[in-house]
Design a protein around this motif. Structure first.
Motif, PDB file in Angstrom:
ATOM      1  N   ASN A  76      -5.030  -1.127  13.032  1.00 57.21           N
ATOM      2  CA  ASN A  76      -4.950   0.376  14.060  1.00 57.21           C
ATOM      3  C   ASN A  76      -4.338   0.204  15.196  1.00 57.21           C
ATOM      4  O   ASN A  76      -4.212   1.036  16.038  1.00 57.21           O
ATOM      5  CB  ASN A  76      -6.131   0.820  13.982  1.00 57.21           C
ATOM      6  CG  ASN A  76      -6.835   1.583  12.660  1.00 57.21           C
ATOM      7  OD1 ASN A  76      -6.023   2.354  12.028  1.00 57.21           O
ATOM      8  ND2 ASN A  76      -7.916   0.838  12.098  1.00 57.21           N
ATOM      9  N   THR A 121       1.007   1.263  14.121  1.00 55.72           N
ATOM     10  CA  THR A 121       0.639   2.529  13.608  1.00 55.72           C
ATOM     11  C   THR A 121       1.623   3.620  14.068  1.00 55.72           C
ATOM     12  O   THR A 121       1.952   4.553  13.398  1.00 55.72           O
ATOM     13  CB  THR A 121      -0.606   2.985  14.065  1.00 55.72           C
ATOM     14  OG1 THR A 121      -0.818   3.166  15.325  1.00 55.72           O
ATOM     15  CG2 THR A 121      -1.574   2.128  13.248  1.00 55.72           C
ATOM     16  N   GLY A 176      -0.691  -1.043   6.481  1.00 60.11           N
ATOM     17  CA  GLY A 176      -1.802  -1.213   7.240  1.00 60.11           C
ATOM     18  C   GLY A 176      -2.712  -2.202   6.321  1.00 60.11           C
ATOM     19  O   GLY A 176      -3.368  -3.244   6.980  1.00 60.11           O
TER      20      GLY A 176
END
Length: 491
Positions: free
Chosen positions: A92, A97, A330
């Protein structure tokens, strides 16, 4: 019942609000240019509640969820293990991101380097030449791998190979993926221990066979000891071997599918390599192939140039695109962090520890639970229900009773080789103390089944939701508060 155990609609009071929208500055009365035919004639049927009501309600609900962070999760076949939170933090990070997939390659060299490094790490772990990280899930990986298999045969003008062999003990996605890929499924029988029956396999191998799908260890947690012979038979017949990576956990750092003779495989990053599994996603099912199949991997593909720069390549012989851009990045970041954290030395401990934990539970419980297959298992094993079935207590009853003791139930009624299957997979991350507590409770439930069977049959007894009428729920599901009130009014 406490106020916040109620359904959110039950907390609703006319005129109560928890928000304030800004004024309409566009002089359109909030309607903009929406056609009259698309406008609501009346407002939506939503609960009227305060912000505090909403916050407390959903926070309270969240504490009732069972997860691997709250308790032992011996769910076989899915590797429901604890994953370090640092991997979540890294995935994250705003530097990643905040990236956009359409950015110029020069501005995303770090992300492409991570992607390329992970491709190489997985290739090393699997013993294969190259990986694509594009598939979104394990089943998506299966489909991609089978498409590579088809593309290979078609490129050689071998149009007759339209069948794929699948063991009768296989995961359900195997035959489903084969059908979606346009291949005909041919079933091969298993021996009593779940291993492929080589004598049943031999007559199936003709010039119509594109390949075989297997997992090793198999669905019963037993290693396919005849894998070298199976690989030779399939290859001699002109077919390819596909490895279902769902059971890769016990082999990490010890045995590589490529060394066993497999040509294609998928890995579930969301099972074996860190992303918390469950809830429908996100997932990732990278597909690896042997050297003679690399050209058929899907586009796009990250490559490293001679000058050390990275770019996205589109191969001319590729089977095409199977996902948007480069898949779930991710999830890949979590896997990358997981592998780097363990390193070459510690990744070799995953398999032995998961195998040790599974065998410890199996040997500790086999006096009370029927063990259909003796011998050393890998990361999971299967009981065929209780040993003493005289009181009519079923595997489902045992699973429900475990909820009363704070444990999630294991996988039940799969694989289909046994009538009362109970698949238990402790994973390598659980401590001996946790395993001992689980063993103690399992013995206690077996004793209850003998002495007070009705107590087990009526479980769960202490959970918020008690024993359900699952047949009626399946036939007539109530999926909204409005439907619930209508059903109550009909009573």
């Amino acid at each position: 019942m406490k106020t916040y155990d109620k359904i959110i609609f039950e907390l609703s009071r006319a005129g109560r609000k928890g928000y304030s929208l800004p004024a309409d500055n566009f002089e359109t009365n909030g309607l903009a240019d929406i056609p009259e035919s698309l406008l609501r004639q009346k407002g939506p049927d939503l609960p009227e509640v305060s912000e505090l009501d909403v916050v407390r309600h959903f926070t309270n609900l969240s504490t009732k969820n069972f997860g691997v962070d709250t308790g032992f999760y011996p769910l076989g076949s899915c590797t429901m293990k604890y994953n370090p939170k640092i991997n979540e933090e890294l995935s994250n990070h705003p530097a990643f991101t905040g990236l956009h997939p359409l950015q110029d390659e020069k501005s995303v060299q770090g992300a492409l380097e991570l992607y390329w490094n992970l491709q190489k790490m997985l290739s090393n772990i699997a013993g294969l030449a190259e990986f694509t990280l594009n598939p979104y899930a394990g089943a998506h990986g299966e489909l991609t791998g089978l498409m590579v298999m088809r593309q290979y045969h078609l490129s050689r003008g071998d149009h007759k190979r339209t069948k794929v062999i699948v063991p009768n003990s296989a995961h359900g996605t195997n035959p489903a993926s084969a059908m979606v890929a346009g291949l005909e499924v041919v079933e091969v029988k298993s021996k009593p221990n779940g291993s492929i029956d080589v004598e049943d396999l031999k007559p199936l191998l003709d010039d119509t066979i594109a390949g075989i799908m297997m997992t090793n260890p198999n669905t019963l947690g037993m290693f396919e000891t005849e894998i070298v012979e199976i690989a030779k038979l399939v290859h001699d017949a002109g077919g390819l071997l596909y490895y279902d990576g769902a059971n890769l956990n016990p082999l990490l750092g010890k045995v590589r599918p490529g060394d066993m003779g497999f040509d294609i495989m998928h890995i579930n990053l969301h099972k074996t390599f860190s992303t918390p599994h469950g809830g429908g996603g996100p997932g990732s099912g990278p597909v690896g192939v042997a050297a003679h199949l690399v050209e058929f991997l899907p586009n796009p593909h990250v490559v490293k140039d001679e000058d050390g720069k990275f770019h996205v390549d589109f191969g001319k012989n590729s089977l095409g695109n199977i996902s948007t851009f480069l898949g779930n990045v991710g999830v890949m970041m979590r896997a990358y962090a997981y592998i780097l954290t363990l390193g070459k030395e510690n990744i070799k401990k995953v398999g032995p520890l998961s195998t040790l934990n599974a065998n410890y539970i199996k040997e500790s419980l086999k006096d009370d639970y029927l063990l259909p297959i003796e011998g050393v298992c890998k990361h999971e094993f299967v009981f065929d229900g209780l040993k003493d079935k005289s009181t009519g207590v079923t595997t489902l009853n045992v699973a429900k009773r475990l909820l009363d003791y704070g444990f999630h139930a294991p996988t039940i009624y799969f694989p289909l080789l046994f009538h009362e299957s109970m698949m238990i997979e402790p994973t390598e991350t659980e401590s001996k103390e946790t395993l001992d507590e689980f063993i103690e409770v399992m013995h206690k439930v077996a004793k209850e089944a003998r002495e007070t069977p009705d107590e087990v049959k009526n479980a769960p007894l202490s959970t918020i939701v008690r024993k359900l009428d699952e047949t009626t729920a399946a036939k007539n599901p109530i999926l909204s508060f409005k439907a619930l009130k209508e059903a109550e009014n009909e009573k």
